[in-house]
Design a protein around this motif. Structure first.
Motif, PDB file in Angstrom:
ATOM      1  N   VAL A 139       0.805  -1.342  -0.081  1.00  0.00           N
ATOM      2  CA  VAL A 139       0.066   0.081  -0.121  1.00  0.00           C
ATOM      3  C   VAL A 139       1.037   1.301  -0.116  1.00  0.00           C
ATOM      4  O   VAL A 139       0.432   2.422  -0.275  1.00  0.00           O
ATOM      5  CB  VAL A 139      -0.961   0.036   1.268  1.00  0.00           C
ATOM      6  CG1 VAL A 139      -2.214  -0.691   0.918  1.00  0.00           C
ATOM      7  CG2 VAL A 139      -0.340  -0.318   2.552  1.00  0.00           C
ATOM      8  N   GLY A 191      -5.684   6.196   6.617  1.00  0.00           N
ATOM      9  CA  GLY A 191      -5.017   5.826   7.760  1.00  0.00           C
ATOM     10  C   GLY A 191      -5.658   4.969   8.668  1.00  0.00           C
ATOM     11  O   GLY A 191      -5.706   5.018   9.871  1.00  0.00           O
ATOM     12  N   GLY A 236      -5.518   1.651   9.133  1.00  0.00           N
ATOM     13  CA  GLY A 236      -4.616   0.877   9.802  1.00  0.00           C
ATOM     14  C   GLY A 236      -5.134  -0.526   9.634  1.00  0.00           C
ATOM     15  O   GLY A 236      -4.357  -1.818  10.038  1.00  0.00           O
ATOM     16  N   CYS A 279      -4.728  -2.306   6.758  1.00  0.00           N
ATOM     17  CA  CYS A 279      -3.541  -3.156   6.139  1.00  0.00           C
ATOM     18  C   CYS A 279      -2.512  -3.520   7.219  1.00  0.00           C
ATOM     19  O   CYS A 279      -2.147  -4.728   7.059  1.00  0.00           O
ATOM     20  CB  CYS A 279      -2.884  -1.907   4.997  1.00  0.00           C
ATOM     21  SG  CYS A 279      -2.441  -0.677   5.859  1.00  0.00           S
ATOM     22  N   PRO A 338       0.719   4.149   6.755  1.00  0.00           N
ATOM     23  CA  PRO A 338       1.428   2.959   6.939  1.00  0.00           C
ATOM     24  C   PRO A 338       2.693   3.347   6.620  1.00  0.00           C
ATOM     25  O   PRO A 338       2.968   4.102   5.656  1.00  0.00           O
ATOM     26  CB  PRO A 338       0.840   2.113   6.251  1.00  0.00           C
ATOM     27  CG  PRO A 338      -0.016   2.586   5.194  1.00  0.00           C
ATOM     28  CD  PRO A 338      -0.319   3.869   5.766  1.00  0.00           C
ATOM     29  N   ILE A 397      -7.352  -5.378   0.566  1.00  0.00           N
ATOM     30  CA  ILE A 397      -8.238  -4.925   1.537  1.00  0.00           C
ATOM     31  C   ILE A 397      -8.347  -3.173   1.833  1.00  0.00           C
ATOM     32  O   ILE A 397      -9.124  -2.822   2.499  1.00  0.00           O
ATOM     33  CB  ILE A 397      -8.199  -5.465   3.185  1.00  0.00           C
ATOM     34  CG1 ILE A 397      -6.643  -5.055   3.728  1.00  0.00           C
ATOM     35  CG2 ILE A 397      -8.009  -7.076   3.327  1.00  0.00           C
ATOM     36  CD1 ILE A 397      -6.420  -3.752   4.056  1.00  0.00           C
ATOM     37  N   PRO A 408      -9.346   0.292   1.322  1.00  0.00           N
ATOM     38  CA  PRO A 408     -10.484   0.613   0.874  1.00  0.00           C
ATOM     39  C   PRO A 408     -10.282   1.894  -0.411  1.00  0.00           C
ATOM     40  O   PRO A 408     -11.251   1.974  -0.834  1.00  0.00           O
ATOM     41  CB  PRO A 408     -11.370   1.557   2.033  1.00  0.00           C
ATOM     42  CG  PRO A 408      -9.944   1.800   2.881  1.00  0.00           C
ATOM     43  CD  PRO A 408      -9.101   0.628   2.510  1.00  0.00           C
TER      44      PRO A 408
HETATM   45  S1  SF4 Z   1      -5.539   0.125   4.395  1.00  0.00           S
HETATM   46 FE1  SF4 Z   1      -6.087   1.966   5.235  1.00  0.00          FE
HETATM   47  S2  SF4 Z   1      -4.170   2.697   6.128  1.00  0.00           S
HETATM   48 FE2  SF4 Z   1      -3.791   1.087   4.841  1.00  0.00          FE
HETATM   49  S3  SF4 Z   1      -3.114   2.241   3.029  1.00  0.00           S
HETATM   50 FE3  SF4 Z   1      -5.276   1.553   2.928  1.00  0.00          FE
HETATM   51  S4  SF4 Z   1      -6.465   3.522   3.762  1.00  0.00           S
HETATM   52 FE4  SF4 Z   1      -4.077   3.313   4.254  1.00  0.00          FE
END
Ligand code: SF4
Ligand code: FAD
Ligand code: SF4
Length: 461
Positions: free
Chosen positions: A3, A15, A17, A19, A40, A56, A58
């Motif tokens: 990501v 943000g 979290g 991932c 991340p 996963i 979004p």
């Molecule tokens: S899953 Fe959430 S924290 Fe991880 S890169 Fe995607 S938006 Fe950012």
């Protein structure tokens, strides 16, 4: 590739979290970016074959989008109805918690915490994952695991502040006990959780209910710092922030923001609509991901809570909530509880309460997507498509608000340790004046008449 090479690099990370929570190699961790946002970061190089964080996220592109998820979750439910803005719904309600003390501590009518507490009291789940004051000095709020209804009530209120769920997900994936959980999350996080549940059997087994909040936008950490300084508390002395304190002298929508310093002294309460600028309207400190969000009502959630921003409820400072319920279980809990004062409301009234968001997340979004598509870089595909005409018609507004978002994040670190916000406003006000001038010019054409006409169109009235 992970990501950080895609969502984060292109500034589409919210943000959440999720991932980092599901990374099987513990290779991702969430921490602040220099722009006051949680993102991340990587520990090591990733295994080439692993793509779970991207699967996963979004704000990556997925075949299984919100529509596919909700079709599989809700479409076969008896008596289910569908609306293009709210998604599936069984029923909608307006109301509040009867216990006035608890209602006053909540963001609006106190129904979200009451509902979550009832899930524990009725032994439907063992634990709740919700957002409350963080024990970590580096974060003011965060996701927490709550074991009983008192802990759930202690997390009432809205955290307009970046929060992330990685530590909690790691913990529940690892834990040996068979605890079952309900989670409350913003629509984008609820979507990420549904994607993660689909990939990780342990999460599917444990996360039984997802509740959501309607969401307009999320500001970065700097916004909280600005509110603190505005109230007379220097940023390095700030300990706590109540974003939604109710005041009997104000309407529900003109709630107070109250900062507290490290010695427990409160700053001067700041009424939401009386700040030197309307921060939310001009989109100061807004996270870029929110410009690319098409989910107003947390469509993938079992139940969604929001403010009753309708003329008949706004004047009641104690706060009133609207609810969309999508599962028979949520319906049963809501209808059988003696703790709420609740009545049914039409889906059109729920939509009417969020007309501004529908305009942003469904219409203006087409223009923003067009702008991103033209830049030839990665952008997250949405359920509405890029549209040159929308961009062209709203170009000035889209470009100026993007500029205010970027400039506010860039300039705040220079002024955050000042004694007042004056210098910050001096730099930003000319840009804000340009937006105000533009809005005056097109107010009737774009920002006022269209939502009304549009509502008449969707409600058939
Ligand atoms: S899953 Fe959430 S924290 Fe991880 S890169 Fe995607 S938006 Fe950012
Ligand atoms: C960033 C953000 C933007 C929002 N935008 C809108 C909007 O545009 N329109 C609208 O009608 N409503 C919006 N809401 C929802 C609104 O602020 C209230 O949360 C909602 O009306 C429920 O009120 P309540 O009194 O029933 O909830 P309460 O009884 O006060 O309970 C709130 C619950 O939400 C949880 N929570 C608080 N902050 C977060 C967070 N950041 N992420 C996940 N869970 C959280 C708490 O842990 C608690 O369980 C937003 C909320 C947030 C956090
Ligand atoms: S506006 Fe959308 S992307 Fe932004 S925090 Fe809310 S749900 Fe997430």
């Amino acid at each position: 590739m992970n990501v950080t090479d895609l969502t984060v690099k292109n500034d589409y990370c919210i943000g959440c979290g999720v991932c980092a929570g599901v990374c099987p190699s513990n290779n991702l961790y969430i921490d602040w970016s220099p722009r006051g946002e949680l993102i991340p970061h990587t520990n090591n190089l990733c295994n080439d074959k692993c793509s779970i964080c991207l699967d996963i996220c979004p704000f990556n592109n997925h075949k299984i989008n919100q529509d596919a998820i909700t079709n599989s979750l809700f479409s076969k439910t008896r008596n289910i109805k569908y609306n293009e803005y709210t998604g599936y719904y069984l029923n909608c309600y307006v109301g509040f918690r009867k216990d006035t003390v608890k209602r006053l501590k909540s963001a609006s009518g106190g129904l979200a915490t009451s509902f979550l507490a009832s899930l524990i009291k009725e032994n439907i789940v063992d634990r709740i994952i919700a957002v409350g004051i963080s024990e970590d000095n580096n974060r003011m709020f965060n996701f927490k695991i709550l074991n009983n209804s008192n802990e759930v009530y202690s997390c009432a209120g809205s955290a307009y502040y970046p929060v992330e769920i990685s530590r909690i997900l790691k913990e529940i994936i690892k834990e040996k006990e068979e605890f079952e959980y309900a989670v409350i999350a913003l629509p984008c996080v609820a979507y990420a959780l549904r994607l993660a549940i689909d990939k990780i059997p342990k999460l599917k087994k444990k996360i039984k209910i997802i509740a959501s909040l309607t969401c307009g936008q999320l500001q970065n950490r700097f916004c909280t710092e600005l509110l603190s300084l505005e109230s007379g508390i220097k940023v390095n002395e700030l300990a706590k922030m109540n974003f939604r304190q109710k005041s009997e002298n104000n309407s529900a929508i003109n709630y107070m923001q109250v900062a507290t310093d490290k010695n427990g002294n409160e700053g001067i309460p700041q009424a939401n609509q009386e700040l030197p600028s309307h921060l939310w309207h001009y989109q100061y400190f807004k996270q870029n991901a929110c410009n690319f969000c098409d989910d107003i009502f947390g469509e993938v959630a079992d139940v969604t809570f929001m403010d009753a921003w309708l003329p008949e409820y706004i004047d009641n400072y104690r706060g009133t909530s609207l609810i969309i319920s999508r599962t028979p279980l949520a319906l049963k809990l809501l209808e059988n509880s003696h703790e709420y004062n609740l009545k049914e409301i039409s889906v059109n009234s729920v939509i009417e309460s969020q007309m501004g968001l529908i305009q942003k997340k469904r219409t203006l979004l087409k223009g923003k997507l067009y702008k991103s598509e033209s830049s030839n870089s990665f952008y997250p595909e949405k359920r509405v498509k890029p549209d040159f005409n929308v961009y062209n018609e709203n170009r000035e507004f889209i470009d100026l608000t993007t500029e205010i978002q970027d400039l506010s994040k860039e300039l705040w670190p220079k002024y955050r340790l000042d004694k007042s916000t004056a210098e910050f406003w001096n730099e930003l006000k000319p840009l804000e004046s340009k937006i105000a001038k533009y809005e005056r010019k097109i107010r009737i054409k774009n920002l006022m008449t269209k939502p009304k006409k549009f509502f008449k169109k969707i409600s058939g009235s």
